[in-house]
Design a protein around this motif. Structure first.
Motif, PDB file in Angstrom:
ATOM      1  N   LYS A 107     -56.052-101.531  12.207  1.00 59.38           N
ATOM      2  CA  LYS A 107     -55.135-102.864  11.632  1.00 59.38           C
ATOM      3  C   LYS A 107     -55.338-103.352   9.865  1.00 59.38           C
ATOM      4  O   LYS A 107     -54.400-103.494   9.984  1.00 59.38           O
ATOM      5  N   ILE A 108     -56.747-103.358   9.790  1.00 63.96           N
ATOM      6  CA  ILE A 108     -56.635-103.721   8.757  1.00 63.96           C
ATOM      7  C   ILE A 108     -56.647-102.395   7.287  1.00 63.96           C
ATOM      8  O   ILE A 108     -55.966-102.801   6.286  1.00 63.96           O
ATOM      9  N   MET A 109     -56.642-101.484   7.360  1.00 67.65           N
ATOM     10  CA  MET A 109     -56.450-100.423   6.460  1.00 67.65           C
ATOM     11  C   MET A 109     -54.881 -99.825   6.917  1.00 67.65           C
ATOM     12  O   MET A 109     -54.219 -99.361   5.802  1.00 67.65           O
ATOM     13  N   LEU A 110     -53.506 -99.960   7.748  1.00 64.59           N
ATOM     14  CA  LEU A 110     -52.927 -99.255   8.045  1.00 64.59           C
ATOM     15  C   LEU A 110     -52.391-100.150   6.978  1.00 64.59           C
ATOM     16  O   LEU A 110     -51.648 -98.926   5.894  1.00 64.59           O
ATOM     17  N   LEU A 111     -51.409-101.375   6.587  1.00 64.21           N
ATOM     18  CA  LEU A 111     -50.410-101.724   5.803  1.00 64.21           C
ATOM     19  C   LEU A 111     -50.584-101.442   4.900  1.00 64.21           C
ATOM     20  O   LEU A 111     -50.310-100.568   3.736  1.00 64.21           O
ATOM     21  N   PRO A 112     -51.863-101.370   4.439  1.00 64.40           N
ATOM     22  CA  PRO A 112     -52.871-101.309   2.700  1.00 64.40           C
ATOM     23  C   PRO A 112     -52.428 -99.962   2.191  1.00 64.40           C
ATOM     24  O   PRO A 112     -51.856 -99.747   1.774  1.00 64.40           O
ATOM     25  N   ILE A 113     -53.287 -99.144   2.814  1.00 67.60           N
ATOM     26  CA  ILE A 113     -52.278 -97.850   2.601  1.00 67.60           C
ATOM     27  C   ILE A 113     -50.895 -97.710   3.349  1.00 67.60           C
ATOM     28  O   ILE A 113     -50.902 -96.422   2.329  1.00 67.60           O
ATOM     29  N   LEU A 114     -50.327 -98.239   3.506  1.00 67.82           N
ATOM     30  CA  LEU A 114     -48.842 -97.418   4.081  1.00 67.82           C
ATOM     31  C   LEU A 114     -48.031 -97.943   2.406  1.00 67.82           C
ATOM     32  O   LEU A 114     -47.532 -97.756   1.941  1.00 67.82           O
ATOM     33  N   LEU A 115     -48.863 -98.872   2.311  1.00 69.94           N
ATOM     34  CA  LEU A 115     -47.921 -99.977   0.734  1.00 69.94           C
ATOM     35  C   LEU A 115     -48.620 -98.660  -0.410  1.00 69.94           C
ATOM     36  O   LEU A 115     -47.579 -98.417  -1.473  1.00 69.94           O
ATOM     37  N   ILE A 116     -49.465 -98.145  -0.703  1.00 69.85           N
ATOM     38  CA  ILE A 116     -50.353 -97.024  -2.000  1.00 69.85           C
ATOM     39  C   ILE A 116     -49.308 -95.689  -0.989  1.00 69.85           C
ATOM     40  O   ILE A 116     -48.545 -95.408  -2.289  1.00 69.85           O
ATOM     41  N   VAL A 117     -49.557 -95.133   0.007  1.00 69.27           N
ATOM     42  CA  VAL A 117     -48.246 -94.034   0.360  1.00 69.27           C
ATOM     43  C   VAL A 117     -47.082 -94.819  -0.632  1.00 69.27           C
ATOM     44  O   VAL A 117     -46.579 -93.722  -0.929  1.00 69.27           O
ATOM     45  N   ILE A 118     -45.844 -95.354  -0.186  1.00 65.57           N
ATOM     46  CA  ILE A 118     -44.975 -95.813  -0.194  1.00 65.57           C
ATOM     47  C   ILE A 118     -44.323 -96.147  -2.066  1.00 65.57           C
ATOM     48  O   ILE A 118     -43.794 -95.842  -2.532  1.00 65.57           O
ATOM     49  N   GLN A 169     -61.381-108.347   1.052  1.00 63.55           N
ATOM     50  CA  GLN A 169     -62.329-108.934   2.277  1.00 63.55           C
ATOM     51  C   GLN A 169     -62.234-108.717   3.393  1.00 63.55           C
ATOM     52  O   GLN A 169     -63.762-108.195   4.331  1.00 63.55           O
ATOM     53  N   SER A 170     -61.440-108.500   4.090  1.00 62.12           N
ATOM     54  CA  SER A 170     -61.395-107.656   5.896  1.00 62.12           C
ATOM     55  C   SER A 170     -61.661-105.730   5.481  1.00 62.12           C
ATOM     56  O   SER A 170     -62.224-105.872   6.209  1.00 62.12           O
ATOM     57  N   LEU A 171     -61.251-105.379   4.250  1.00 62.80           N
ATOM     58  CA  LEU A 171     -61.932-104.480   4.069  1.00 62.80           C
ATOM     59  C   LEU A 171     -63.041-104.191   3.812  1.00 62.80           C
ATOM     60  O   LEU A 171     -63.771-102.956   3.705  1.00 62.80           O
ATOM     61  N   LEU A 172     -63.921-105.160   3.196  1.00 62.31           N
ATOM     62  CA  LEU A 172     -65.406-104.443   2.732  1.00 62.31           C
ATOM     63  C   LEU A 172     -65.885-104.942   4.192  1.00 62.31           C
ATOM     64  O   LEU A 172     -66.782-104.020   3.950  1.00 62.31           O
ATOM     65  N   GLU A 173     -65.511-106.190   4.695  1.00 63.32           N
ATOM     66  CA  GLU A 173     -66.389-106.276   5.722  1.00 63.32           C
ATOM     67  C   GLU A 173     -66.059-104.832   6.775  1.00 63.32           C
ATOM     68  O   GLU A 173     -67.113-104.111   6.876  1.00 63.32           O
ATOM     69  N   THR A 174     -65.029-104.769   6.755  1.00 57.39           N
ATOM     70  CA  THR A 174     -65.037-103.477   8.149  1.00 57.39           C
ATOM     71  C   THR A 174     -65.152-102.360   7.313  1.00 57.39           C
ATOM     72  O   THR A 174     -66.377-101.144   8.431  1.00 57.39           O
ATOM     73  N   MET A 175     -65.244-102.178   5.985  1.00 57.85           N
ATOM     74  CA  MET A 175     -66.048-100.121   5.313  1.00 57.85           C
ATOM     75  C   MET A 175     -67.215-100.599   4.984  1.00 57.85           C
ATOM     76  O   MET A 175     -68.169 -99.345   5.563  1.00 57.85           O
TER      77      MET A 175
END
Length: 446
Positions: free
Chosen positions: A240-251, A86-92
């Motif tokens: 704030k919204i995108m950093l953590l998910p992208i970081l998880l994907i990268v890891i 939900q946070s990603l969709l609203e921001t995007m």
């Protein structure tokens, strides 16, 4: 004797189409069929052959690679509960909202991010259907375009790693190859990345073209609304919204691609990371943990019961000489390897109209893999083609699961016929990517 193996295959396929449970049909019918042959024609099948079954089952249970399945499922369901979508969709939506089709493009991009984070089609389609579909319809999007975008974006998790499909496919190919031409899960992940990103890019291009040709089908969001949402700290909000998910994907993906961790180890990191992300989002609770654990257990049990049934079927089918018969049939028919591969692709695509990807992987792939081996075909390339083809099974009516998921959460005014019409262009795009990889195999090695 070989004809009996084909009869067994046809019988199981017909019973599955009639709606009988896959796991018990695969295992149960194979045992009953073999028992009958051992009594009526013991020279073709001996009951002592079943002494091999316990070791095969234990081989499945002890398979280190398959440990990634429950962990990736846990990761996906936990991220669904975190409220991340939900946070990603609203921001995007506010990032791309100023252009026509921007809301649809944001759905595709979030679908790709969720695919790289979760790989769970049902969770992604339901989540985006609940959040995005009412908003898109309210803003004047054509129903067919809105439903098509959501359903197709939700299936990206089948090809963009980490994908459960790729894990199961690699294991099935390896167990059916008799020690030759094994396919590493990490290598399959790497090979699937570029085709998956190409698919995302073509979805976006299609949306832009439709938005340009039919301006009323995908209107932009009013600038005043975008300005009000963005405010003064929009950049920090995005980070704030995108950093953590992208970081998880990268890891998760980075550790696999660089060889630092195996897919199984990376899945454990992903499961822990998803839990921490839910904790950071302040959505974590004992109730959520119980729900995630329960759903993970249900999905994992379903997959493994089907896998054990498929192991039984493969034992009986091969003992009856089914794989040798098909191999001799292909050789005697003078089919070239590419023509045979094309034939398999057509069969997989048609099967996707009636059964889901797990059933196709566990029924069709073990039968055709030894033939591909005999034809000296690159199983990595074949695996990617099958994975891309399997993605269409979620969208092809009448039994496309993504269509059922979306219909279940869609507003009452959205008709099933509109959902069917909406996904047609995206199925064509998927088949175009299959054709692209078929004629340009080097795409998976870039």
């Amino acid at each position: 004797m070989e004809i009996l193996a084909i009869v067994l295959f046809a019988l199981i396929f017909i019973l599955i189409l009639k709606g009988y449970p896959v796991a018990f049909t695969l295992g149960g019918i194979s045992v009953i069929f073999a028992f009958g042959i051992s009594i009526l024609a013991p020279e073709y099948f001996s009951m002592t052959t079943f002494y091999l079954l316990p070791s095969r089952i234990m081989g499945v249970v002890n398979n280190y690679v398959l440990m990634a399945v429950p962990l990736f499922i846990f990761m996906g369901i936990m991220l669904e509960k975190s409220g991340l979508a939900q946070s990603l969709l609203e921001t995007m939506a506010m990032m791309f909202g100023s252009i026509r089709g921007g809301l649809a493009i944001s759905v595709v991009i979030v679908g790709a991010l969720l695919a790289a984070s979760t790989g769970i089609v049902g969770a992604t389609v339901v989540t985006m259907g609940l959040i995005s579909l009412p908003t898109m319809l309210k803003r004047g999007y054509k129903t067919e375009l809105a439903t098509g975008v959501i359903a197709s974006s939700g299936t990206l998790g089948q090809i963009i790693p980490p994908s459960i499909v790729l894990v199961l496919l690699a294991d099935t190919i390896n167990s059916s190859s008799r020690g030759s031409d094994s396919v590493d899960v990490g290598t399959l992940f790497s090979a699937a990345l570029l085709p998956g990103l190409l698919l995302v890019a073509l979805y976006v291009v299609y949306i832009l073209i439709i938005s340009f040709v039919n301006k009323n089908d995908a209107p932009s969001i009013p600038k005043e609304e975008i300005r009000e949402f963005r405010g003064d700290n929009f950049l920090s909000k995005i980070i704030k919204i995108m950093l953590l998910p992208i970081l998880l994907i990268v890891i998760v993906l980075g550790s696999i691609f660089t060889g630092v961790a195996s897919p199984t180890e990376a899945s454990a990191i992903g499961a822990l990371g998803a839990t921490l992300l839910t904790l950071i989002q302040k959505k974590f609770s004992l109730k959520i943990l119980k729900e995630v654990a329960r759903e993970t257990t249900k999905l994992t049990s379903m997959v493994f019961f089907i896998l054990l049934g498929a192991t039984t079927f493969t034992l009986v089918f091969r003992t009856l000489g089914g794989d040798r018969y098909l191999q001799e049939l292909i050789v005697s028919s003078n089919l070239t390897p590419l023509v045979f591969l094309l034939l398999v692709m057509v069969v997989v695509f048609i099967a996707g109209f009636f059964i889901d990807f797990i059933e196709i992987i566990f029924i069709i792939v073990p039968v055709v893999t030894p033939i591909f081996n005999a034809l000296n075909m690159d199983m990595l390339w074949v695996g990617i083609l099958i994975a891309l083809n399997l993605q269409t099974s979620f969208l092809t009516p009448p039994f496309g699961f993504a269509l059922f998921y979306l219909k279940g959460v869609a507003p009452p005014e959205v008709k099933t016929s509109q959902i069917y019409r909406g996904i047609l262009p995206f199925i064509i795009i998927q088949l175009f990517i299959v054709g692209l990889v078929f004629f340009f195999p080097d795409l998976i090695f870039i």
